[in-house]
Design an enzyme around this catalytic site. Structure first.
Site, PDB file in Angstrom:
ATOM      1  N   CYS A  37       0.859  -1.189   0.000  1.00  0.00           N
ATOM      2  CA  CYS A  37       0.000   0.000   0.000  1.00  0.00           C
ATOM      3  C   CYS A  37       0.893   1.237   0.000  1.00  0.00           C
ATOM      4  O   CYS A  37       1.722   1.413   0.890  1.00  0.00           O
ATOM      5  CB  CYS A  37      -0.888  -0.026   1.232  1.00  0.00           C
ATOM      6  SG  CYS A  37      -1.872   1.462   1.352  1.00  0.00           S
TER       7      CYS A  37
ATOM      8  N   CYS B   6     -11.797  14.721   4.101  1.00  0.00           N
ATOM      9  CA  CYS B   6     -12.923  13.859   4.473  1.00  0.00           C
ATOM     10  C   CYS B   6     -13.043  13.845   6.001  1.00  0.00           C
ATOM     11  O   CYS B   6     -12.032  13.825   6.708  1.00  0.00           O
ATOM     12  CB  CYS B   6     -12.708  12.447   3.937  1.00  0.00           C
ATOM     13  SG  CYS B   6     -12.600  12.415   2.134  1.00  0.00           S
TER      14      CYS B   6
ATOM     15  N   CYS C 275     -11.146  11.149   8.235  1.00  0.00           N
ATOM     16  CA  CYS C 275      -9.793  10.738   7.832  1.00  0.00           C
ATOM     17  C   CYS C 275      -8.738  11.609   8.478  1.00  0.00           C
ATOM     18  O   CYS C 275      -8.748  12.821   8.315  1.00  0.00           O
ATOM     19  CB  CYS C 275      -9.680  10.816   6.307  1.00  0.00           C
ATOM     20  SG  CYS C 275      -8.019  10.493   5.706  1.00  0.00           S
TER      21      CYS C 275
ATOM     22  N   GLY D  72      -3.000  10.392   1.031  1.00  0.00           N
ATOM     23  CA  GLY D  72      -3.202  11.271  -0.111  1.00  0.00           C
ATOM     24  C   GLY D  72      -4.194  10.765  -1.138  1.00  0.00           C
ATOM     25  O   GLY D  72      -4.645   9.621  -1.098  1.00  0.00           O
TER      26      GLY D  72
ATOM     27  N   SER E  88     -13.981   5.515  -3.036  1.00  0.00           N
ATOM     28  CA  SER E  88     -14.394   5.697  -1.647  1.00  0.00           C
ATOM     29  C   SER E  88     -15.758   6.360  -1.619  1.00  0.00           C
ATOM     30  O   SER E  88     -15.863   7.577  -1.722  1.00  0.00           O
ATOM     31  CB  SER E  88     -13.355   6.552  -0.914  1.00  0.00           C
ATOM     32  OG  SER E  88     -12.147   5.843  -0.821  1.00  0.00           O
ATOM     33  N   LEU E  89     -16.787   5.556  -1.483  1.00  0.00           N
ATOM     34  CA  LEU E  89     -18.162   6.054  -1.582  1.00  0.00           C
ATOM     35  C   LEU E  89     -18.641   6.610  -0.243  1.00  0.00           C
ATOM     36  O   LEU E  89     -18.987   7.784  -0.136  1.00  0.00           O
ATOM     37  CB  LEU E  89     -19.043   4.887  -2.034  1.00  0.00           C
ATOM     38  CG  LEU E  89     -20.282   5.179  -2.841  1.00  0.00           C
ATOM     39  CD1 LEU E  89     -20.021   6.140  -3.979  1.00  0.00           C
ATOM     40  CD2 LEU E  89     -20.840   3.860  -3.383  1.00  0.00           C
TER      41      LEU E  89
ATOM     42  N   CYS F 188      -3.997   2.881   7.216  1.00  0.00           N
ATOM     43  CA  CYS F 188      -4.196   3.345   5.842  1.00  0.00           C
ATOM     44  C   CYS F 188      -3.452   4.637   5.574  1.00  0.00           C
ATOM     45  O   CYS F 188      -4.059   5.586   5.064  1.00  0.00           O
ATOM     46  CB  CYS F 188      -5.666   3.649   5.597  1.00  0.00           C
ATOM     47  SG  CYS F 188      -6.723   2.247   5.524  1.00  0.00           S
TER      48      CYS F 188
HETATM   49  N1  SAH Z   1      -7.594   9.374  -1.077  1.00  0.00           N
HETATM   50  C1  SAH Z   1      -7.933   8.077  -1.531  1.00  0.00           C
HETATM   51  C2  SAH Z   1      -6.949   7.013  -1.089  1.00  0.00           C
HETATM   52  C3  SAH Z   1      -6.389   7.151   0.301  1.00  0.00           C
HETATM   53  S1  SAH Z   1      -7.537   6.981   1.618  1.00  0.00           S
HETATM   54  C4  SAH Z   1      -9.342   7.714  -1.084  1.00  0.00           C
HETATM   55  O1  SAH Z   1      -9.927   8.450  -0.307  1.00  0.00           O
HETATM   56  O2  SAH Z   1      -9.848   6.720  -1.577  1.00  0.00           O
HETATM   57  C5  SAH Z   1      -7.670   5.230   1.609  1.00  0.00           C
HETATM   58  C6  SAH Z   1      -8.853   4.680   2.352  1.00  0.00           C
HETATM   59  O3  SAH Z   1      -8.672   4.919   3.759  1.00  0.00           O
HETATM   60  C7  SAH Z   1     -10.186   5.331   1.969  1.00  0.00           C
HETATM   61  O4  SAH Z   1     -11.083   4.402   1.433  1.00  0.00           O
HETATM   62  C8  SAH Z   1     -10.702   5.796   3.287  1.00  0.00           C
HETATM   63  O5  SAH Z   1     -12.032   5.475   3.393  1.00  0.00           O
HETATM   64  C9  SAH Z   1      -9.936   5.017   4.326  1.00  0.00           C
HETATM   65  N2  SAH Z   1      -9.967   5.713   5.606  1.00  0.00           N
HETATM   66  C10 SAH Z   1      -9.777   7.012   5.845  1.00  0.00           C
HETATM   67  N3  SAH Z   1      -9.950   7.306   7.140  1.00  0.00           N
HETATM   68  C11 SAH Z   1     -10.274   6.152   7.747  1.00  0.00           C
HETATM   69  C12 SAH Z   1     -10.577   5.802   9.088  1.00  0.00           C
HETATM   70  N4  SAH Z   1     -10.576   6.716  10.060  1.00  0.00           N
HETATM   71  N5  SAH Z   1     -10.876   4.510   9.365  1.00  0.00           N
HETATM   72  C13 SAH Z   1     -10.857   3.589   8.375  1.00  0.00           C
HETATM   73  N6  SAH Z   1     -10.545   3.847   7.092  1.00  0.00           N
HETATM   74  C14 SAH Z   1     -10.271   5.126   6.773  1.00  0.00           C
HETATM   75 FE1  SF4 Z   2     -10.363  11.782   1.923  1.00  0.00          FE
HETATM   76 FE2  SF4 Z   2      -8.670   9.908   0.954  1.00  0.00          FE
HETATM   77 FE3  SF4 Z   2      -7.842  12.448   1.331  1.00  0.00          FE
HETATM   78 FE4  SF4 Z   2      -8.344  10.897   3.447  1.00  0.00          FE
HETATM   79  S1  SF4 Z   2      -6.728  10.573   1.930  1.00  0.00           S
HETATM   80  S2  SF4 Z   2      -8.982  13.067   3.142  1.00  0.00           S
HETATM   81  S3  SF4 Z   2     -10.053   9.657   2.698  1.00  0.00           S
HETATM   82  S4  SF4 Z   2      -9.413  11.771  -0.096  1.00  0.00           S
END
Ligand code: SAH
Ligand code: SF4
Length: 364
Positions: free
Chosen positions: A104, A115, A118, A164, A218-219, A338
């Site tokens: 990863c 988000c 996150c 990212g 990421s829905l 992640c």
């Molecule tokens: N930016 C991209 C890829 C990086 S984030 C995206 O958003 O898809 C990768 C994954 O980490 C995303 O699916 C997100 O849902 C997950 N993620 C972020 N914060 C999280 C948290 N607090 N607990 C579990 N998964 C999380």
């Molecule tokens: Fe949202 Fe993915 Fe950026 Fe975290 S890394 S803020 S889940 S877009």
């Protein structure tokens, strides 16, 4: 100017060699030395003429980012902290499973998309990683895992799912993807390389044209009202546009489904009604659903949905014929998350967090 050859994919390396008055097959040899054999020292490239080696030494380097820590979990998960300068670090996580090994990779230091759930987003955006810093994570992991010099492949899958938003660092992410797929570099199957995006619609289309690989979206919410709040990029690219982009992507993709990631937030997006709404939303997109138990971090207002809630939610989806998996938590004894962990080498949050985000699982 000294060029870092890790910044160049096969095509641009060949072009750079041409500028130096060198033939394409020399570029191919050097590409193989760098990526297949993991060699950074031009003098170790034994089938390259001494004169060319001297020329390369004068004009170029192979400079991967440094690994500043390397931790092994009880379950075999391994986490590398990669120095990207100015006190910033990103994370790379290796997840071994019976039938594959997944790496990863991070694509940005921080993230601008903010988000709600996150912690990378909460750190704000620092900068895009260079190609050398993105592909350098794979280069370094291969070294650490002993997968260089012709030994068998340890990393079979790559997911751009660390810190990212890969599609917000489009050009560098695509150049790195091309190296991952290139038979003279890492030679990974398109089906085993996954980009995860929060839904940058125009760049989903561009990815399909530039370098189609497996796609995870990421829905996290089944309607615009909720998604606007927890995934703010939705205000710019709402669900109708996102679903249409997913359908278009399927025409170009190496796989016949999109993976939808859905984080389970207690009392926010996890009711039976949400599950049914989700079914309606995705009914015209061939997909698999991956439910992610939320992992709290300091200051986050959310809680993880209880396990029986996740099960009921999954049952509704599966009952309607949608393949649904729930992401396992792995590597949490080493905070292998992640990419949600350290944005900095001296990370203050790390001292207070007992357990951060669970690692993403590869889906392929
Ligand atoms: N930016 C991209 C890829 C990086 S984030 C995206 O958003 O898809 C990768 C994954 O980490 C995303 O699916 C997100 O849902 C997950 N993620 C972020 N914060 C999280 C948290 N607090 N607990 C579990 N998964 C999380
Ligand atoms: Fe949202 Fe993915 Fe950026 Fe975290 S890394 S803020 S889940 S877009």
């Amino acid at each position: 100017m000294t060029v870092n050859l890790l910044d160049l994919d096969g095509e641009s390396l060949t072009a750079w060699f041409a500028e130096q008055g060198e033939k394409p097959f020399r570029a191919k040899q050097v590409l193989r030395w760098i990526h297949r054999s993991g060699v950074a020292d031009f003098d170790a490239m034994t089938d390259i003429a001494k004169s060319l080696r001297e020329k390369l030494k004068a004009r170029a380097v192979v400079a991967p980012p440094a690994v500043v820590s390397d931790k092994l979990s009880g379950d075999g998960t391994r986490k590398f902290l990669i120095d990207v300068g100015n006190g910033n670090a990103v994370e790379t996580v290796f997840i071994p499973e019976d039938d594959r090994g997944t790496l990863c990779i991070s694509t940005q230091a921080g993230c601008a998309l903010d988000c709600a759930f996150c912690s990378t987003g909460k750190q704000g955006f620092n900068r895009n990683l260079t190609v050398a810093e993105i592909i350098g994570q794979l280069w370094q992991a291969n070294h650490a895992l002993g997968a260089v010099h012709g030994s068998e492949r340890v990393i079979s899958n790559v997911v751009l799912m660390g810190m990212g938003e890969p599609l917000a660092n489009f050009d560098n992410a695509v150049t790195a993807l091309k190296l991952m797929l290139d038979d003279n570099a890492y030679g990974l199957s398109r089906r085993r390389v996954t980009v995860s995006t929060s839904g940058l619609v125009p760049n989903i289309d561009r990815l399909g044209d530039a370098c189609p690989v497996a796609l995870a979206v990421s829905l996290h919410a089944p309607n615009d009202k909720l998604r606007d709040q927890i995934v703010p990029i939705n205000q710019k690219y709402p669900l109708k546009e996102l679903m249409a982009a997913c359908r278009r992507y399927l025409d170009k993709a190496p796989r016949d489904f999109i993976t939808f990631e859905y984080i389970m937030l207690d009392g926010i997006n996890d009711s039976d009604a949400h599950a049914r709404e989700l079914l309606t939303l995705v009914k015209n997109v061939h997909c698999k659903l991956n439910l992610i138990p939320f992992n709290p971090f300091p200051g986050s207002p959310f809680r993880r949905s209880p396990a029986d809630r996740v099960r009921s939610f999954a049952e509704i989806l599966m009952g309607a014929g949608v393949v649904t998996t729930t992401r396992k938590t792995r590597g949490d004894d080493i905070d292998a998350a992640c990419g949600q962990l350290a944005g900095q080498i001296a990370d203050k949050t790390k001292r207070t967090v007992g357990r951060v985000i669970p690692l993403m699982e590869a889906r392929s």
